[in-house]
Design an enzyme around this catalytic site. Structure first.
Site, PDB file in Angstrom:
ATOM      1  N   GLU A   6       0.810  -1.229   0.000  1.00 24.76           N
ATOM      2  CA  GLU A   6       0.000   0.000   0.000  1.00 24.76           C
ATOM      3  C   GLU A   6       0.840   1.274   0.000  1.00 24.76           C
ATOM      4  OE1 GLU A   6      -0.718  -2.679   1.724  1.00 24.76           O
ATOM      5  OE2 GLU A   6      -2.775  -3.214   1.193  1.00 24.76           O
ATOM      6  N   HIS A  12     -11.598  -3.592   9.263  1.00 20.92           N
ATOM      7  CA  HIS A  12     -12.235  -3.643   7.940  1.00 20.92           C
ATOM      8  C   HIS A  12     -13.504  -2.788   7.868  1.00 20.92           C
ATOM      9  CE1 HIS A  12      -9.524  -6.687   6.503  1.00 20.92           C
ATOM     10  NE2 HIS A  12     -10.211  -6.885   5.403  1.00 20.92           N
TER      11      HIS A  12
END
Lengths: 345, 342
Positions: A80, A149
């Protein structure tokens, strides 16, 4: 996870009237925006973990690789921070990357490039550099996704100068705002909400823009102003529907973009209603509601008839379990109860 | 105790064939190194005046690395580097006046006093920028190379990183991606054995050689004497040619030595993190003087030519400082512009 699809499918959305135009799903609207821009501008490219897999980011990137080829639509390594840096560098050197993340939680891994680099490049380079970059993700809720999440991180990024932040609430806006974001010469974050992905709406074909920084009134009323973005507006309108027997009506402001924020639409509405409820999917402290509330206090104090109220997540990590999540997530009941209190003050 | 001695062989290799390069080119390499050295010494001399309100990271001792690599690039090739910016910026052709003005926090600085010494750029010569976050520059350069590849430009992009930047995850992520996509990119790692005051042995396992890391990603890695400008130039040239041909990235480790403190003026060895004798031991291997001796010995430069260079450079530096000092301060309005692009 078949039951997660069931949960989203069970949401009650008003079916759009097909006589008003072409009906399209939310994810398909995003997909169309990408197609329009990949077609229009050869410098646009789309990347992210799984953009070309069968799920295709909830359908948003479906078929793009087949149509535009793998140099312009590609899967990425699980890196990322590195890939965000790659996007920054690519944006600085003549291209327009659209970088997809499944969840905002993964963008936290890339804060170095987002906060230390992308957002500051124009300023630190004295205006000599532009970073036309779109970073897309969908906020989660439900399905036991939990604290890593389901986070809504817009509040964390709201105080970083140099970023723009988009949170659409309808398929029409999702497409028009995506096109504006890709054409913008700054780093733009788009935070979708997973629970909007099955929504349908009227979406024109081809190219059109919804401008960044321009809010819209989703409803007009007299008693209070409810302001927010994205999924919270759906909840707010259901809350108002529940309260309609009590005769309570509200201006419902959809800011569409949190950065830049349409101050005028808020201040104008408060002149009329004098009461403000701000709703957000993120945390309370130092968050989106706090900033918007402060803005109202600073610039519309004399119009206010009651203290500003906010409905957002309390300052706890997002719990995974179904029952626990209900206690902390904003919902129509919590919003309705806040509205009742606010209107009684 | 000398932990990190000079490992090179000076100009031994070139003794048999010194004229492989044209005289003008050799002199231009030397002149560029000399110029950087003289600029750095003047910055260091005047730093205590407190008019340059910027952290400085002097490149004294590392001039060959900057000059040898930059000379292998075209002006249209892009360089992005870390916090030790001065030498890379000047070697790539960055404007000296704009650099000194940036140090003096003036509006005529290369970025109008918004970046300071750790954020130099001159886009007109391909000096694309710098990042003060260790390894921040690495994926950005990979991205610039990706854009060049997507737009089918024949630009080569080079990132200049330090030994400590190879410890950052972003560097590993970038090596992986650059190799995956065969990007037209060079990882140019200046290993000067120290990160601030932390020696390499406390940061990387014994026996690890930095240039060998890239092979784990399927990328060619080479190591070269960073104080020999011709060696540096040669390996960079090969890497540039490969990248431009579409043969992908190269990782270059150059071993060199930082003769001053991590930041600020002077050497701080006396604080105890390295032996001052180690610094002294590198002085005979000074990249500027080694090259000067080589050129003079082989009749490729006369002492009179060197003196002329010294005079020209001295004048240029004085002019740059005068320009910087005479330049206006930025205004309050300047602080609020360019936050966003139109």
């Amino acid at each position: 996870m078949p039951w997660d699809e069931g949960l989203v499918n069970s949401l009650i959305y008003d079916e759009p009237d097909p006589r008003l135009g072409r009906v399209l799903g939310y994810a398909q609207a995003v997909n169309e925006a990408l197609q329009v821009m990949l077609e229009k501008d050869p410098s646009v490219f789309v990347l992210g973990q799984g953009v070309d897999d069968p799920n295709a980011m909830f359908g948003c990137t479906k078929g793009l690789k087949e149509r535009f080829g793998s140099p312009r639509v590609f899967d990425t390594p699980l890196s990322e921070d590195g890939m965000m840096g790659v996007c920054v560098g690519a944006a600085m050197n003549g291209t327009r990357p659209v970088y997809f993340h499944n969840r905002p939680d993964f963008i936290v891994l890339a804060f170095n490039q987002l906060v230390n680099h992308a957002s500051k490049m124009s300023y630190m380079d004295n205006g000599q550099t532009k970073v036309p970059l779109v970073v897309w993700s969908a906020i989660g809720r439900g399905w036991g996704s939990g604290g890593q999440h389901s986070q809504a991180i817009q509040g964390m990024l709201m105080n970083v100068p140099g970023l723009k932040m988009v949170m659409p609430s309808t398929p029409f806006d999702a497409k028009g705002l995506m096109i504006s974001a890709i054409e913008d010469n700054n780093p733009v974050l788009i935070f979708e909400h997973r629970w909007l992905m099955k929504q349908k709406g009227i979406v024109p074909e081809g190219y059109y823009r919804v401008p960044l920084g321009k809010g819209i009134l989703r409803r007009r009323g007299k008693d209070l102003t409810v302001a927010g973005t994205s999924h919270t507006l759906e909840m707010a309108m259901r809350a108002l529907d529940k309260l309609s027997p009590e005769g309570i009506t509200a201006d419902v402001i959809d800011f569409r973009t949190l950065k830049p924020l349409d101050e005028d639409i808020l201040l104008e509405s408060l002149k009329k209603t004098g009461r403000l409820l701000v709703v957000d999917t993120g945390w309370l402290t130092g968050g989106v509601c706090a900033e918007i509330g402060c803005l109202a206090a600073e610039k519309a104090f004399s119009d206010l008839k009651a203290p500003i109220r906010r409905v957002a997540q309390p300052d706890v990590p997002h719990p995974a379990g179904y029952a626990l999540e209900q206690y902390v997530y904003p919902n129509p009941d919590k919003i309705a109860s806040s509205i009742q209190k606010l209107c009684g003050e | 105790m000398i932990q990190y001695p000079y490992q090179g062989k000076g100009y031994e290799f070139y003794r048999d064939n010194p004229t492989e390069y044209p005289r003008d080119f050799l002199q231009s390499l030397f002149r560029s190194m000399l110029r950087i050295r003289r600029v750095e010494l003047e910055v260091e001399r005047r730093y205590p005046e407190d008019q340059m309100k910027t952290p400085i990271h002097l490149v004294i001792g590392q001039e060959a690395a900057c000059v040898g690599s930059a000379a292998a690039l075209r002006p249209t090739d892009l360089v992005y580097c870390g916090h030790r910016t001065h030498g890379v910026y000047l070697a790539k052709g960055g404007d000296l006046k704009a650099m000194i003005a940036e140090f003096f926090c003036k509006s005529t600085g290369c970025v109008g006093s918004r970046g300071g010494s750790m954020h130099l750029l001159d886009k007109s010569v391909g000096m694309a920028g710098t990042s003060a976050i260790v390894a921040g520059a690495v994926p950005i350069t990979a991205g610039m190379a990706l854009a060049a590849q997507l737009l089918k430009k024949d630009t080569v992009c080079m990132v200049v990183l330090g030994d400590a930047a190879t410890e950052e995850g972003a560097t590993s992520e970038s090596l992986n991606f650059a190799a995956l996509k065969k990007l037209p990119m060079i990882f140019f790692c200046e290993n000067n054995f120290y990160s601030v005051q932390s020696p390499l042995k406390f940061r990387q396992p014994e026996g690890v050689e930095i240039h060998r890391r890239s092979s784990g990603f399927g990328m060619r890695g080479v190591c070269v004497d960073g104080n020999n400008v011709l060696d540096v130039h040669q390996v960079t040239k090969e890497a540039v040619d490969r990248a431009r041909r579409g043969d992908g990235p190269t990782f270059i480790e150059v071993r060199t030595y930082r003769c001053r403190a991590h930041g600020g003026a002077g050497d701080d060895s006396a604080t105890g993190y390295r032996d001052p004798k180690e610094v002294e031991a590198w002085i005979p291997h000074c990249p500027v003087e080694m090259m000067s001796n080589f050129l003079v010995k082989n009749n490729l430069m006369t002492l009179a030519e060197r003196s002329r260079m010294e005079e020209e450079i001295g004048r240029e530096i004085q002019e740059a400082f005068a320009f910087a000092q005479a330049s206006p301060e930025p205004s309050e309005e300047d602080a609020m512009t360019h936050i966003y692009q139109n």
